[in-house]
Design a protein around this motif. Structure first.
Motif, mmCIF file in Angstrom:
data_model
loop_
_atom_site.group_PDB
_atom_site.id
_atom_site.type_symbol
_atom_site.label_atom_id
_atom_site.label_comp_id
_atom_site.label_asym_id
_atom_site.label_seq_id
_atom_site.Cartn_x
_atom_site.Cartn_y
_atom_site.Cartn_z
ATOM 1 N N ARG A 67 4.429 -2.779 2.387
ATOM 2 C CA ARG A 67 3.911 -3.128 1.057
ATOM 3 C C ARG A 67 2.433 -2.748 0.932
ATOM 4 N NH1 ARG A 67 4.929 -3.379 -4.214
ATOM 5 N NH2 ARG A 67 3.513 -4.844 -5.254
ATOM 6 N N LEU A 68 1.644 -2.976 1.961
ATOM 7 C CA LEU A 68 0.236 -2.599 1.935
ATOM 8 C C LEU A 68 0.064 -1.087 1.807
ATOM 9 C CD1 LEU A 68 -1.100 -5.063 4.647
ATOM 10 C CD2 LEU A 68 -1.905 -4.957 2.279
ATOM 11 N N GLN A 69 0.891 -0.329 2.515
ATOM 12 C CA GLN A 69 0.818 1.133 2.406
ATOM 13 C C GLN A 69 1.172 1.596 1.003
ATOM 14 O OE1 GLN A 69 3.545 1.974 5.586
ATOM 15 N NE2 GLN A 69 1.914 2.348 7.094
ATOM 16 N N GLN A 70 1.956 0.781 0.303
ATOM 17 C CA GLN A 70 2.352 1.140 -1.056
ATOM 18 C C GLN A 70 1.285 0.793 -2.085
ATOM 19 O OE1 GLN A 70 5.965 -0.789 -2.302
ATOM 20 N NE2 GLN A 70 5.821 -0.025 -4.395
ATOM 21 N N VAL A 71 0.692 -0.420 -1.976
ATOM 22 C CA VAL A 71 -0.211 -0.879 -3.036
ATOM 23 C C VAL A 71 -1.676 -0.583 -2.745
ATOM 24 C CG1 VAL A 71 1.352 -2.697 -3.783
ATOM 25 C CG2 VAL A 71 -0.371 -3.212 -2.041
ATOM 26 N N ALA A 72 -2.052 -0.401 -1.476
ATOM 27 C CA ALA A 72 -3.464 -0.183 -1.142
ATOM 28 C C ALA A 72 -3.591 0.793 0.013
ATOM 29 C CB ALA A 72 -4.131 -1.523 -0.800
ATOM 30 N N PRO A 73 -3.108 2.036 -0.161
ATOM 31 C CA PRO A 73 -3.105 2.981 0.968
ATOM 32 C C PRO A 73 -4.497 3.383 1.438
ATOM 33 C CG PRO A 73 -2.509 4.090 -1.080
ATOM 34 C CD PRO A 73 -2.525 2.626 -1.381
ATOM 35 N N GLY A 100 -9.042 4.403 -5.073
ATOM 36 C CA GLY A 100 -7.712 4.736 -5.573
ATOM 37 C C GLY A 100 -6.865 3.537 -5.936
ATOM 38 N N GLY A 101 -7.447 2.362 -6.045
ATOM 39 C CA GLY A 101 -6.711 1.158 -6.417
ATOM 40 C C GLY A 101 -7.664 0.004 -6.573
ATOM 41 N N PRO A 102 -7.126 -1.207 -6.772
ATOM 42 C CA PRO A 102 -8.002 -2.371 -6.907
ATOM 43 C C PRO A 102 -8.849 -2.588 -5.653
ATOM 44 C CG PRO A 102 -5.678 -3.020 -6.821
ATOM 45 C CD PRO A 102 -5.714 -1.541 -6.866
ATOM 46 N N ALA A 103 -10.094 -3.029 -5.842
ATOM 47 C CA ALA A 103 -11.003 -3.209 -4.713
ATOM 48 C C ALA A 103 -10.522 -4.291 -3.765
ATOM 49 C CB ALA A 103 -12.399 -3.540 -5.225
ATOM 50 N N ARG A 104 -9.818 -5.265 -4.278
ATOM 51 C CA ARG A 104 -9.279 -6.322 -3.436
ATOM 52 C C ARG A 104 -8.091 -6.936 -4.150
ATOM 53 N NH1 ARG A 104 -13.338 -9.421 -1.497
ATOM 54 N NH2 ARG A 104 -11.938 -11.127 -1.035
ATOM 55 N N GLY A 105 -7.216 -7.539 -3.390
ATOM 56 C CA GLY A 105 -6.056 -8.170 -3.994
ATOM 57 C C GLY A 105 -5.253 -8.908 -2.946
ATOM 58 N N GLU A 106 -4.276 -9.655 -3.408
ATOM 59 C CA GLU A 106 -3.397 -10.398 -2.500
ATOM 60 C C GLU A 106 -2.051 -10.599 -3.156
ATOM 61 O OE1 GLU A 106 -3.971 -14.826 -2.200
ATOM 62 O OE2 GLU A 106 -5.972 -14.250 -2.885
ATOM 63 N N GLU A 107 -1.028 -10.772 -2.350
ATOM 64 C CA GLU A 107 0.329 -11.002 -2.829
ATOM 65 C C GLU A 107 1.072 -11.895 -1.836
ATOM 66 O OE1 GLU A 107 1.252 -6.762 -5.164
ATOM 67 O OE2 GLU A 107 2.202 -7.211 -3.239
ATOM 68 N N GLN A 108 2.081 -12.591 -2.343
ATOM 69 C CA GLN A 108 3.054 -13.293 -1.509
ATOM 70 C C GLN A 108 4.357 -12.511 -1.587
ATOM 71 O OE1 GLN A 108 2.100 -17.927 -1.445
ATOM 72 N NE2 GLN A 108 2.670 -17.275 -3.472
ATOM 73 N N LEU A 109 5.013 -12.326 -0.451
ATOM 74 C CA LEU A 109 6.167 -11.438 -0.386
ATOM 75 C C LEU A 109 7.440 -12.186 -0.011
ATOM 76 C CD1 LEU A 109 4.555 -8.462 1.607
ATOM 77 C CD2 LEU A 109 4.576 -8.838 -0.872
#
Length: 529
Positions: A67-73, A100-109
């Motif tokens: 998921r990290l490679q997908q949303v914040a490569p 190339g994406g948001p500077a920071r973020g978080e998700e629950q999976l």
């Protein structure tokens, strides 16, 4: 000399408890909620599933990495927190830096698919807990100093209280209800004595939490003044060793599964709790694996630093550092109580509430004594007494109403509302402000009864609101054995019953000595409501 010393300590005890008493009450009320912050988080996001009983660490890490490679490569740092008992019930990912994406973020999976869990935006229990030291709207520096001054006042009040109460152990077994000022004093003494070790620990450890804010010259003396000196100190004390700047050369990341297996074998089966990846995809990538924290208040965990490409161990950082750091970590662990099993966590929670009760009864006792003096002198209450009486109503009864409004807002605000979590917090402070205005406009005796009834309704109706707005109602939760939702509903029902009992007693007596206005000079009979 003894009598003079005790009198001076009594004066100091009174005024250190009064001046910032309402701020301390706020800190204790919101801080006590923090001992069940994870449970409150889950109640405030009813869309989330029940925590999985068993988790495959390597499989969960692989899902998170994909998921990290997908949303914040291109992120400079990836962080994975694996599910572990109550404190971390879900697989969570964080990222920061890069382009190339948001500077920071978080998700629950989801553990089954690796897809993000869909749930309403909320501050949850974490925001409520953070209020007790961030004070929400204030700048960080102002909040930390305000909390530090209030905590120091609390520590002085505790120490002087021990000096003042000559019969401290007898006070533990003494409570005389329906005796006016005597009853308030007994309640204050019992709440103080029964939790005195807890209050001393929580107050002193709270100061240790922010000691670098209050004693910055210690760091400056060894590392130099300014932000660079503080950064050098932080890097030496808290950053993992063997980190390196990005090389700018692409290189594949070593399989996380093999690193996890190596770490858990080295730790004798202790599971990996978090994975910190620095410069993923770079030749100088580093993977920091942290173990789960062993049972006990020492909140530090052992860490292993791996070469992210070669998969070799570069450094091992033990959980126990120097003696001063161990003392600090133990005090912080005791303050947070994350190590506590359910029964001890309830003891923490009840002790925190008794701390709030100790402050509340002290504030009420101050008004009782001053009003009785005014009655004996045949004088009208002075402005300070009237102000304290109304602040007592608006805070001691009004703040719980605000906290209940926080939970109501979670269920009633539209799910698509922008900045929804912020508006939940706004609801708390708007409701509290309205209660302060109400207390200023009404006679104290009436204001106490009205606000206590409102607090009773606000808490007692929460399970009904939950039943109408979700499918996680009390009956369903009990049938499914979901003790997080059932426990929350039962707890707020208990709070509602306690507030209703207080309101009924005050209404039946026509107000208490703590909140009645003074008799007119020469008047007979009971005080006017």
């Amino acid at each position: 000399m003894k009598d003079y010393f005790r009198q001076s300590m009594a004066w100091l005890h009174t005024w250190t408890g009064l001046v910032l008493g309402w701020l301390l009450f706020f800190m204790f009320a919101t801080g006590s909620a923090g001992y069940f912050d994870t449970e409150i988080d889950r109640w405030m996001q009813p869309e989330l599933p029940v925590m999985a009983a068993e988790v495959d660490t390597a499989a969960a890490a692989a899902l998170a990495l994909a998921r990290l490679q997908q949303v914040a490569p291109a992120a400079e740092r990836w962080f994975i927190r694996l599910p572990h008992e109550r404190a971390d019930p879900y697989l969570r990912i964080f990222w920061q830096g890069g382009s190339g994406g948001p500077a920071r973020g978080e998700e629950q999976l989801e553990l089954a698919t690796g897809r993000p869990l869909a749930a309403r935006d909320t501050g949850g229990g974490q925001l409520l807990y953070a209020m007790h030291w961030k004070l929400h709207y204030l700048p960080q520096a102002v909040a930390e100093w305000a909390v530090g001054v209030a905590t120091m006042f609390m520590l002085v009040a505790l120490v002087t209280g021990v000096v003042v109460h000559k019969k401290i152990f007898a006070d533990f077994f003494t409570f005389r209800p329906a005796k006016g000022q005597r009853s308030w004093l007994d309640a204050h003494n019992v709440a103080s004595v029964i939790t005195l070790p807890f209050q001393l620990m929580i107050t002193y450890s709270g100061l240790v939490f922010l000691m670098l804010t209050y004693l910055p010259l210690i760091v400056a003396a060894y590392y130099g003044p300014g932000a660079e000196g503080r950064r050098a100190f932080s890097d030496e004390m808290f950053a993992p060793p063997q980190l390196a700047a990005a090389a700018g050369v692409a290189a594949p990341l070593a399989p996380l599964g093999s690193l996890i297996d190596a770490a858990e074998a080295r730790w004798g089966g202790t599971r990996v709790h978090s994975i910190d990846l620095r410069h993923p995809g770079d030749a100088n990538a580093r993977v920091i694996l942290s173990s789960t924290v062993a049972g006990g208040p020492l909140r530090s965990a052992e860490r292993l630093v791996f070469d992210g490409v070669g998969a070799t161990v570069l450094a091992a950082q033990p959980a126990e550092g120097s003696a001063p750091k161990r003392v600090r970590d133990v005090l912080l662990g005791l303050h947070e109580g994350l190590f506590a099993p359910p029964l001890l966590r309830w003891l923490y929670f009840v002790s925190g509430l008794l701390g709030a009760a100790m402050i509340a009864t002290g504030l009420v006792l101050w008004t009782v004594k001053r009003r009785q003096r005014a009655e004996k002198a045949g004088a009208a209450p002075h402005l300070g007494l009237r102000l304290v009486e109304r602040l007592n109503v608006g805070t001691l009864a009004g703040l719980p109403i605000g906290i209940a409004a926080y939970f109501w807002a979670n269920r009633l605000l539209p799910l698509e509302l922008g900045e929804r979590a912020a508006w939940e917090a706004h609801a708390l402070f708007i409701a509290w402000a309205l209660m302060l205005i109400h207390a200023a406009l009404r006679a104290p005796a009436r204001a106490w009864v009205e606000q206590l009834w409102l607090a009773a309704a606000a808490f007692a109706l929460l399970p009904l609101l939950n039943a109408f707005t979700t499918d996680r109602h009390l009956v369903q939760s009990l049938a499914a054995g979901d003790w997080v939702f059932a426990g929350f509903d039962l707890a707020v029902l208990a709070f509602g019953a306690a507030f209703a009992r207080g309101a009924r007693r005050l209404a039946r007596r026509g107000g208490s000595a703590a909140v009645q206005p003074a008799r007119a000079p020469g008047a007979t009979g009971p005080p006017r409501a």
